[in-house]
Design an enzyme around this catalytic site. Structure first.
Site: not given
Ligand code: ZN
Length: 499
Positions: A261-262, A291, A265
């Site tokens: 997820h990170e 997101e 980003h």
């Protein structure tokens, strides 16, 4: 380049120097700094925030931006940079400096209290800070000319153009389409994911994280992975983007999906065009857009079967005992298991938006006065009972689970669900140009990254989300892409159409 723009760039250099120092100190506070030093540290960081506030709301800067906004010689990109900067600055100027500094200090202290409260499972430690933050957020509204719009103001801060009316419509579609599917799945035989709760030594999990990050082509020359209570990404600049995760000894997948997820980003910030990297649009990207990229990595790619073609065997080598009897298919099915669970960050894709809906309804109630602030923790539990049929035994799995309210990020949560919705549309568009499964199977993650860079990342925050979606997909945002994707995926996984 014209004289005013040059002056503006020089001024922005000064601002960026303050931002870098504060950002580095903040990262330090969230990762390695001892808790004992927080009082001294927070007072000084709040002071520097005040100095930065003075610099970034000055009459001198306003004058430059106004001049530039009327300058016909600037090209479209530069005009956009000026427009977004001026818009934000005009807003910031309504907030008195004393109030700003007091608020900055409060949220830093609140973050320390939240972490302690979470670790000790005691909401009472955090409660006074949370109530004070809410009070100050309400006071903040009184300074703004459009403050009477209440919670809509905060929604727009994180996602320009979004309002309660629009989110209500979005969430009502989610409820209508997804709740019946969740209900049917709960009556089905459950997927076995017991292997996930085995013992996974943290040093081995770190090894795995590095392996996954290499596979998704994380830019290690310009980024690092660190550990925190709540995972986040901290883009200090294009060439220094820091991601964090949290390892749990008795969960294999929690950290895996946080890391991915990170990295979604971080990849956004790493891939901005060089000529935009030191401008205002480097990271003034809407939360929904940001997101969308993290959720795209985490769910649309990493929870698909072929993502693991090149990773599953190496992962088994790291955990030979724990994964001895697990096949790739069992693993991928397990990471897609639908379960009404308590913790948002560990939730499956299908029930995830209900976690968000709970927070959204609470935030709405907080700002329209319909929620009793003394009972926030109880209302949290009641909503979990209502929407997911479960209740937290511990506050750390209830109201204390998320970091966001401790830094006053009211209005952020809904962007997680919205971003997941954007991501569905991006993936649909990407699959017209690329065979995504084949890219994953062939270890060609770079092709996926190139598509995202070309269509989205290179621009940073140059465009509004509504514009950026059309640029990347040729269509305005349609949330049906999201609900259709989820219904199709989970009907297939649980054989719901084979009646
Ligand atoms: Zn995120």
């Amino acid at each position: 380049m014209n004289e005013t723009w040059k002056k503006y760039e020089e001024y922005m250099f000064k601002i960026s120097a303050y931002e870098l120092m504060l950002g580095t100190a903040s990262f330090d506070a969230h990762t390695v700094a001892p808790k004992g030093g927080s009082e001294y540290r927070n007072e000084r960081m709040a002071y520097i925030s005040g100095e930065l506030y003075t610099l970034s709301t000055s009459d001198e800067l306003l004058q430059m931006l106004k001049e530039l906004s009327e300058d016909e010689s600037l090209d479209d990109d530069h005009r956009r940079i000026v427009r977004w900067h001026l818009k934000d600055m005009m807003r910031d100027r309504y907030i008195p400096k004393d109030f700003f500094v007091e608020y900055e200090k409060l949220v830093m202290d609140a973050n320390v209290a939240w972490e302690k409260a979470k670790n000790e499972n005691d909401y009472q430690i955090f409660k006074p800070y949370l109530l004070k933050i809410i009070e100050m957020k309400k006071q903040q509204l009184t300074y703004l000319p459009d403050g009477d719009k209440g919670y809509d103001v905060f929604l727009d801060d994180y996602e320009p153009g979004m309002t309660m009316a629009k989110y209500d419509e979005f969430f009502s579609l989610i409820k209508e389409k997804l709740v019946p599917v969740i209900k049917k799945i709960r009556e089905r035989e459950q997927i076995d994911d017991s292997f996930n709760y085995d013992y996974y030594p943290i040093d081995k999990q770190k090894e795995l994280a590095e392996l996954i990050m290499k596979y998704i082509d994380f830019d290690f020359d310009n980024g690092i992975l660190s550990t925190t209570e709540h995972p986040f990404t901290h883009p200090l600049q294009k060439h220094d983007v820091r991601v964090t995760t949290h390892y749990y000894e008795h969960s294999l997948v929690s950290s895996i999906f946080s890391v991915i997820h990170e990295c979604g980003h971080a990849n956004y910030n790493h891939s901005i065009r060089d000529d935009l990297a030191e401008t205002y649009v480097f990271d003034n990207i809407s939360s929904g857009m940001h997101e969308s990229q993290s959720r795209l990595f985490e769910n649309y790619l990493a929870r698909s079967y072929h993502f693991w073609d090149n990773l599953f065997e190496p992962m088994k080598q790291i955990f030979p005992e724990q994964l001895k009897n697990v096949t790739q298919k069992q693993f991928v099915d397990a990471v897609n298991k639908v379960e009404c669970s308590l913790v948002r960050t560990d939730a499956d894709e299908l029930t995830y938006p209900l976690h968000i809906l709970i927070r959204y309804e609470m935030e709405k109630g907080i700002f329209d006065g319909t929620i009793d602030l003394e009972r926030l923790d109880e209302i949290w539990d009641e909503k979990y009972q209502e929407y997911l049929g479960i209740k937290a035994e511990k506050a750390s799995q209830g109201i204390l689970q998320d970091v966001h309210w401790s830094d006053g990020s009211f209005g952020y949560f809904p962007t997680y669900a919205l971003g997941s919705g954007y991501a569905a549309q991006f993936v649909k568009a990407m699959s017209r140009d690329l065979d995504i499964d084949q890219c994953l199977a062939n270890n060609e993650f770079k092709k996926i990254k190139d598509w995202l860079r070309e269509k989205i990342h290179q621009y940073g925050g140059l465009y509004l989300p509504s514009e950026q979606i059309v640029i990347a997909t040729g269509q305005p945002f349609d949330p049906h892409n999201y609900t259709d994707y989820l219904v199709e995926k989970y009907s297939k996984l649980y054989g719901l159409n084979e009646e």
